[in-house]
Motif scaffolding. Structure first.
Motif, PDB file in Angstrom:
ATOM      1  N   UNK A   7      -1.776  -3.872  -5.322  1.00  0.00           N
ATOM      2  CA  UNK A   7      -1.344  -2.271  -5.081  1.00  0.00           C
ATOM      3  C   UNK A   7      -2.474  -1.881  -4.625  1.00  0.00           C
ATOM      4  N   UNK A   8      -2.488  -1.271  -3.249  1.00  0.00           N
ATOM      5  CA  UNK A   8      -3.343  -0.644  -2.488  1.00  0.00           C
ATOM      6  C   UNK A   8      -3.124   0.623  -2.731  1.00  0.00           C
ATOM      7  N   UNK A   9      -4.007   1.555  -3.275  1.00  0.00           N
ATOM      8  CA  UNK A   9      -3.873   3.012  -3.361  1.00  0.00           C
ATOM      9  C   UNK A   9      -4.701   3.749  -2.433  1.00  0.00           C
ATOM     10  N   UNK A  10      -3.620   4.287  -1.385  1.00  0.00           N
ATOM     11  CA  UNK A  10      -4.455   4.797  -0.077  1.00  0.00           C
ATOM     12  C   UNK A  10      -4.728   5.828  -0.108  1.00  0.00           C
ATOM     13  N   UNK A  11      -5.583   6.744   0.936  1.00  0.00           N
ATOM     14  CA  UNK A  11      -6.069   7.942   0.637  1.00  0.00           C
ATOM     15  C   UNK A  11      -6.809   8.010  -0.684  1.00  0.00           C
ATOM     16  N   UNK A  12      -7.328   7.063  -1.216  1.00  0.00           N
ATOM     17  CA  UNK A  12      -8.137   7.244  -2.621  1.00  0.00           C
ATOM     18  C   UNK A  12      -9.153   8.212  -2.857  1.00  0.00           C
ATOM     19  N   UNK A  13      -9.720   8.787  -1.636  1.00  0.00           N
ATOM     20  CA  UNK A  13     -10.623   9.714  -1.999  1.00  0.00           C
ATOM     21  C   UNK A  13      -9.947  11.212  -2.025  1.00  0.00           C
ATOM     22  N   UNK A  19       0.753  -1.075  -0.187  1.00  0.00           N
ATOM     23  CA  UNK A  19      -0.115  -0.213  -0.022  1.00  0.00           C
ATOM     24  C   UNK A  19       0.975   1.107   0.124  1.00  0.00           C
ATOM     25  N   UNK A  20       0.457   2.402  -0.710  1.00  0.00           N
ATOM     26  CA  UNK A  20       1.163   3.332  -0.734  1.00  0.00           C
ATOM     27  C   UNK A  20      -0.042   4.553  -1.248  1.00  0.00           C
ATOM     28  N   UNK A  21       0.238   5.909  -1.124  1.00  0.00           N
ATOM     29  CA  UNK A  21      -0.595   6.612  -1.715  1.00  0.00           C
ATOM     30  C   UNK A  21      -0.123   7.187  -3.177  1.00  0.00           C
ATOM     31  N   UNK A  22       1.136   6.860  -3.386  1.00  0.00           N
ATOM     32  CA  UNK A  22       1.555   6.894  -4.925  1.00  0.00           C
ATOM     33  C   UNK A  22       1.047   8.242  -5.442  1.00  0.00           C
ATOM     34  N   UNK A  23       1.523   9.499  -4.827  1.00  0.00           N
ATOM     35  CA  UNK A  23       1.348  10.734  -5.348  1.00  0.00           C
ATOM     36  C   UNK A  23       2.663  11.382  -5.477  1.00  0.00           C
ATOM     37  N   UNK A  24       3.358  11.189  -6.559  1.00  0.00           N
ATOM     38  CA  UNK A  24       2.809  10.061  -7.664  1.00  0.00           C
ATOM     39  C   UNK A  24       3.676   8.969  -7.624  1.00  0.00           C
ATOM     40  N   UNK A  25       3.394   7.810  -8.137  1.00  0.00           N
ATOM     41  CA  UNK A  25       4.347   6.514  -8.203  1.00  0.00           C
ATOM     42  C   UNK A  25       5.426   6.785  -8.914  1.00  0.00           C
ATOM     43  N   UNK A  26       6.345   6.588  -7.956  1.00  0.00           N
ATOM     44  CA  UNK A  26       7.692   7.064  -8.260  1.00  0.00           C
ATOM     45  C   UNK A  26       8.720   5.985  -8.371  1.00  0.00           C
ATOM     46  N   UNK A  27      10.071   6.252  -8.688  1.00  0.00           N
ATOM     47  CA  UNK A  27      11.066   5.144  -8.769  1.00  0.00           C
ATOM     48  C   UNK A  27      11.374   4.262  -7.692  1.00  0.00           C
ATOM     49  N   UNK A  28      11.136   5.023  -6.459  1.00  0.00           N
ATOM     50  CA  UNK A  28      11.227   4.220  -5.132  1.00  0.00           C
ATOM     51  C   UNK A  28      10.301   3.110  -5.056  1.00  0.00           C
ATOM     52  N   UNK A  29       8.853   3.388  -5.290  1.00  0.00           N
ATOM     53  CA  UNK A  29       7.928   2.417  -5.436  1.00  0.00           C
ATOM     54  C   UNK A  29       8.216   1.472  -6.531  1.00  0.00           C
ATOM     55  N   UNK A  30       8.616   2.046  -7.555  1.00  0.00           N
ATOM     56  CA  UNK A  30       8.977   0.911  -8.730  1.00  0.00           C
ATOM     57  C   UNK A  30       9.932  -0.038  -8.187  1.00  0.00           C
ATOM     58  N   UNK A  31      11.132   0.492  -7.697  1.00  0.00           N
ATOM     59  CA  UNK A  31      11.931  -0.394  -7.355  1.00  0.00           C
ATOM     60  C   UNK A  31      11.388  -1.697  -6.076  1.00  0.00           C
TER      61      UNK A  31
END
Length: 172
Positions: free
Chosen positions: A33-39, A7-19
């Motif tokens: 992949x859980x997109x946190x704080x979806x609202x 899970x992450x907020x992915x604001x934005x999805x970056x190279x750390x997430x990608x790794x």
């Protein structure tokens, strides 16, 4: 078959997430992949909608040989039931991946196996730093996968984050 959850907020999805996804892909057969704080969206901290983050993630992870599911997870301000909330919004999973101490604790209390992974270049690959570069018109593109650059361009993301960062509150 083993299915993992990250899970992450992915604001934005970056190279750390990608790794992190690349490393997890070596451990599991499928990944949620859980997109946190979806609202949350259209703010400096959360500029992108859940749908836009789904696009970023879906396009970026295509290069990995793993089945992925991106699912929006809205915030729930009751930590004691947060894991059951996540589980109700997600396909079943066997193991959760996180480096967040609260998330780790909550999953462990719910008897979910948690695996930690070292963060990748955290000092430069952090969502706050990437968003700051977007706002200040600095090079942010090198810190996210190319597919994410394309999505942000498509949705007018830079104009949006610069607009919402330029408020009229006189520093309040």
């Amino acid at each position: 078959m083993t299915r993992g959850f990250y899970i992450g907020r992915f604001q934005p999805y970056h190279n750390g997430h990608h790794t992190m996804v690349e490393r997890i892909a070596d451990d599991v057969d499928e990944l949620v992949l859980g997109i946190g704080s979806a609202g949350d969206s259209h703010s400096t901290r959360n500029p992108f909608t859940a749908g836009e983050r789904i696009m970023m993630i879906t396009k970026a992870v295509q290069e990995f040989d793993i089945t992925t599911y991106a699912v929006p997870i809205e915030d729930l301000d009751r930590n004691s039931v947060w894991v059951s909330h996540v589980q109700s919004m997600s396909p079943d999973f066997d193991v959760a991946y996180s480096n967040n101490p609260l998330v780790i604790q909550l999953f462990r209390e719910a008897s979910v196996e948690v695996r930690e992974s070292p963060m990748f270049k955290r000092e430069i690959l952090e969502g706050t730093a990437v968003r700051k570069r977007m706002i200040e018109d600095e090079n942010w593109q090198s810190r996210v996968p190319d597919a994410v650059v394309d999505v942000i361009d498509e949705i007018g993301g830079i104009e949006r984050i610069q607009m919402v960062a330029d408020d009229d509150s006189n520093g309040r």
